[in-house]
Design a protein around this motif. Structure first.
Motif, PDB file in Angstrom:
ATOM      1  N   ALA A   1       0.831  -1.202   0.000  1.00 36.69           N
ATOM      2  CA  ALA A   1       0.000   0.000   0.000  1.00 36.69           C
ATOM      3  C   ALA A   1       0.866   1.253   0.000  1.00 36.69           C
TER       4      ALA A   1
ATOM      5  N   PHE B   1      -1.526   3.813   5.910  1.00 35.18           N
ATOM      6  CA  PHE B   1      -2.016   2.429   5.910  1.00 35.18           C
ATOM      7  C   PHE B   1      -2.514   2.015   7.298  1.00 35.18           C
TER       8      PHE B   1
ATOM      9  N   ASN C   1       3.685  -1.202   5.565  1.00 29.01           N
ATOM     10  CA  ASN C   1       2.539  -0.831   4.710  1.00 29.01           C
ATOM     11  C   ASN C   1       2.092  -2.004   3.837  1.00 29.01           C
TER      12      ASN C   1
ATOM     13  N   ARG D   1      -9.378  -1.515   0.213  1.00 27.77           N
ATOM     14  CA  ARG D   1      -9.379  -0.695   1.408  1.00 27.77           C
ATOM     15  C   ARG D   1     -10.797  -0.381   1.865  1.00 27.77           C
TER      16      ARG D   1
END
Lengths: 106, 126
Positions: free
Chosen positions: B24, B29, B77, B98
């Motif tokens: 990410a 994150f 992340n 997400r």
């Protein structure tokens, strides 16, 4: 588990037409309903959340409505770039997605 | 710009294992819950697993519970999916997605997904 049923499973319409896709939940989900667009070979894209809120960056020709068990996604003027499969998704409990509606240009 | 990039897919024999990763960037994150969602060839979307921002809450679809393990490393992340005892029916494109901070939810395990990776293909076949 809540079942999500979309109709129709596919549709063909002309550029400029107004089209409506329906999503029905097997029990009330209030307004916990979201819509996604997935173009061939691409990841899904969030269009509408909470039944009628337009996700940032999504064209205003897309709109959503409904509450309880019956929901609709409307494209007010179908464009060639709208060719895709559309999925409803409930954010009420597990197993969230409908089976999809494939939209094509006539 | 928010980016999610999956990796680790491939061909594996039934009963085998695979570990998927999702890198990410472009957002904090550690502030977001994350999910894995899969799509079998020519089929619809199926939510697989959820992990909260600090890994305190984890949920699985019944179809993968006991075989798959979701985890994350906020320092790196990264999101992971360890898949064991793989079956032919696990063959799919696996997306990391997400949780949106805006949509409402009646269940911690499901909300809406505002960013998705490009997916990584897992094929389970002998």
């Amino acid at each position: 588990d809540i079942q999500m049923t979309q109709s129709p499973s596919s549709l063909s319409a002309s550029v400029g037409d107004r089209i409506t896709i329906t999503c029905r939940a097997s029990q009330s989900i209030s307004r916990y309903l979201n819509w996604y667009q997935q173009k061939p070979g691409r990841a899904p894209r969030l269009l509408i959340y909470d039944a009628s809120s337009l996700q940032s960056g999504v064209p205003s020709r897309f709109s959503g409505s409904g509450s309880g068990t019956d929901f609709t996604l409307t494209i007010s003027s179908l464009q060639p770039e709208d060719v895709a499969t559309y999925y409803c998704q409930q954010s009420y409990s597990s197993r969230p997605f409908g089976q999809g509606t494939k939209v094509e240009i006539k | 710009e928010v980016q999610l990039v999956e990796s680790g897919g491939g061909l594996v024999k039934p009963g085998g294992s695979l570990r998927l990763s999702c890198a990410a960037s472009g957002f904090t994150f550690s502030n977001y819950s994350m999910n894995w969602v899969r799509q079998a060839p020519g089929k619809g979307l199926e939510w697989v697993s959820f992990i909260s921002d600090s890994s305190g809450y984890i949920y699985y679809a019944a179809s993968v519970k006991g075989r798959f393990t979701i985890s994350r490393d906020n320092a790196m992340n990264s999101l992971y999916l360890q898949m064991n005892s793989l079956r032919a029916e696990d063959s799919a494109v696996y997306y990391c997605a997400r949780d949106s901070p805006y949509c409402s939810s009646a269940s911690r395990s499901t909300t809406c997904y505002d960013y998705w990776g490009q997916g990584t293909l897992v094929t389970v076949s002998s």
